[in-house]
Each structure stands twice: as structure tokens, then as C-alpha cells.
Design a protein around this motif. Structure first.
Motif, PDB file in Angstrom:
ATOM      1  N   UNK A 247      24.169 -29.786 -11.894  1.00 49.92           N
ATOM      2  CA  UNK A 247      23.126 -30.745 -12.262  1.00 49.92           C
ATOM      3  C   UNK A 247      22.119 -30.926 -11.125  1.00 49.92           C
ATOM      4  N   UNK A 248      22.603 -30.951  -9.897  1.00 50.02           N
ATOM      5  CA  UNK A 248      21.699 -31.049  -8.747  1.00 50.02           C
ATOM      6  C   UNK A 248      20.797 -29.819  -8.666  1.00 50.02           C
ATOM      7  N   UNK A 249      21.360 -28.652  -8.947  1.00 50.24           N
ATOM      8  CA  UNK A 249      20.565 -27.420  -8.947  1.00 50.24           C
ATOM      9  C   UNK A 249      19.491 -27.440 -10.018  1.00 50.24           C
ATOM     10  N   UNK A 250      19.859 -27.918 -11.210  1.00 52.23           N
ATOM     11  CA  UNK A 250      18.893 -28.019 -12.307  1.00 52.23           C
ATOM     12  C   UNK A 250      17.812 -29.026 -11.956  1.00 52.23           C
ATOM     13  N   UNK A 251      18.206 -30.159 -11.368  1.00 52.11           N
ATOM     14  CA  UNK A 251      17.236 -31.182 -10.973  1.00 52.11           C
ATOM     15  C   UNK A 251      16.277 -30.639  -9.912  1.00 52.11           C
ATOM     16  N   UNK A 252      16.798 -29.869  -8.970  1.00 53.63           N
ATOM     17  CA  UNK A 252      15.949 -29.285  -7.936  1.00 53.63           C
ATOM     18  C   UNK A 252      14.950 -28.311  -8.553  1.00 53.63           C
ATOM     19  N   UNK A 253      15.406 -27.499  -9.493  1.00 52.38           N
ATOM     20  CA  UNK A 253      14.493 -26.578 -10.174  1.00 52.38           C
ATOM     21  C   UNK A 253      13.438 -27.334 -10.964  1.00 52.38           C
ATOM     22  N   UNK A 254      13.829 -28.431 -11.601  1.00 52.50           N
ATOM     23  CA  UNK A 254      12.879 -29.238 -12.371  1.00 52.50           C
ATOM     24  C   UNK A 254      11.828 -29.847 -11.446  1.00 52.50           C
ATOM     25  N   UNK A 255      12.242 -30.343 -10.279  1.00 52.62           N
ATOM     26  CA  UNK A 255      11.276 -30.903  -9.314  1.00 52.62           C
ATOM     27  C   UNK A 255      10.318 -29.822  -8.817  1.00 52.62           C
ATOM     28  N   UNK A 256      10.851 -28.646  -8.519  1.00 50.17           N
ATOM     29  CA  UNK A 256      10.023 -27.536  -8.043  1.00 50.17           C
ATOM     30  C   UNK A 256       9.011 -27.132  -9.117  1.00 50.17           C
ATOM     31  N   UNK A 257       9.442 -27.047 -10.357  1.00 49.68           N
ATOM     32  CA  UNK A 257       8.546 -26.688 -11.461  1.00 49.68           C
ATOM     33  C   UNK A 257       7.470 -27.753 -11.631  1.00 49.68           C
ATOM     34  N   UNK A 258       7.865 -29.023 -11.545  1.00 52.23           N
ATOM     35  CA  UNK A 258       6.912 -30.122 -11.695  1.00 52.23           C
ATOM     36  C   UNK A 258       5.843 -30.067 -10.590  1.00 52.23           C
ATOM     37  N   UNK A 259       6.253 -29.830  -9.344  1.00 53.36           N
ATOM     38  CA  UNK A 259       5.304 -29.727  -8.235  1.00 53.36           C
ATOM     39  C   UNK A 259       4.351 -28.545  -8.442  1.00 53.36           C
ATOM     40  N   UNK A 260       4.877 -27.427  -8.911  1.00 51.92           N
ATOM     41  CA  UNK A 260       4.031 -26.250  -9.147  1.00 51.92           C
ATOM     42  C   UNK A 260       3.022 -26.528 -10.256  1.00 51.92           C
ATOM     43  N   UNK A 261       3.451 -27.215 -11.305  1.00 53.25           N
ATOM     44  CA  UNK A 261       2.530 -27.551 -12.395  1.00 53.25           C
ATOM     45  C   UNK A 261       1.424 -28.470 -11.898  1.00 53.25           C
ATOM     46  N   UNK A 262       1.768 -29.437 -11.040  1.00 58.07           N
ATOM     47  CA  UNK A 262       0.755 -30.326 -10.477  1.00 58.07           C
ATOM     48  C   UNK A 262      -0.249 -29.530  -9.659  1.00 58.07           C
ATOM     49  N   UNK A 263       0.234 -28.564  -8.875  1.00 56.94           N
ATOM     50  CA  UNK A 263      -0.675 -27.723  -8.092  1.00 56.94           C
ATOM     51  C   UNK A 263      -1.574 -26.912  -9.016  1.00 56.94           C
ATOM     52  N   UNK A 264      -1.033 -26.430 -10.133  1.00 63.12           N
ATOM     53  CA  UNK A 264      -1.834 -25.677 -11.088  1.00 63.12           C
ATOM     54  C   UNK A 264      -2.924 -26.557 -11.694  1.00 63.12           C
TER      55      UNK A 264
END
Length: 83
Positions: free
Chosen positions: A15-32
């Protein structure tokens, strides 16, 4: 048959790994979104937002003074030389 997936510690790690991936994806989308906003703003400034150029009713010395004090692009276009 216990393959280790039922272990609560293992489940928490997953779950921590999934949460970390979700945070990383969210940050990348914000940058986009920020990059898309920058591109749209640059396009608007270059092609949509226009500064009037040929607006003079003057002639002679007054026209030359207006060219010198006015729009840089107009000066170059009208006299074919930089200020």
C-alpha cells in the motif's frame, strides 16, 4: 498454502508503494498542467494579443519622432533599420 501476501506487514508495504506511485503520478500531472499553461500563455502573447502598429495620422518630423518613441517593430519595418 501461505504465500506471504496475507501478511499485514507485506500488505502495508504494498500500500505504501502504491501510495508513493500515486503521489509521483500526481506531481507529474501537475507539472504537465503547468507546462501546458505556459505554452498556452506564450501562444496567446505571440499570436492573439496584438499591439496596434500603424496608428499615426502624423507626417514629417512628428511622424519620425513617433516612430522613434513608439513600437520597436514598426520602426524597423518602416525605416528598414534598427533604432
Amino acid at each position: 498454502m501461505n504465500n506471504g501476501d496475507d501478511d499485514p506487514t507485506r500488505m502495508d508495504e504494498m500500500l505504501e508503494g502504491v501510495a508513493a506511485l500515486a503521489r509521483q503520478w500526481h506531481e507529474q500531472m501537475n507539472l504537465n498542467y503547468v507546462e501546458a499553461y505556459r505554452i498556452a500563455t506564450d501562444y496567446y502573447k505571440a499570436y492573439v494579443l496584438k499591439v496596434p502598429c500603424r496608428t499615426s495620422i502624423l507626417s514629417g518630423r512628428a511622424w519620425i519622432t513617433e516612430l522613434y518613441e513608439g513600437h520597436n517593430g514598426r520602426f524597423r519595418y518602416e525605416l528598414c533599420m534598427p533604432k
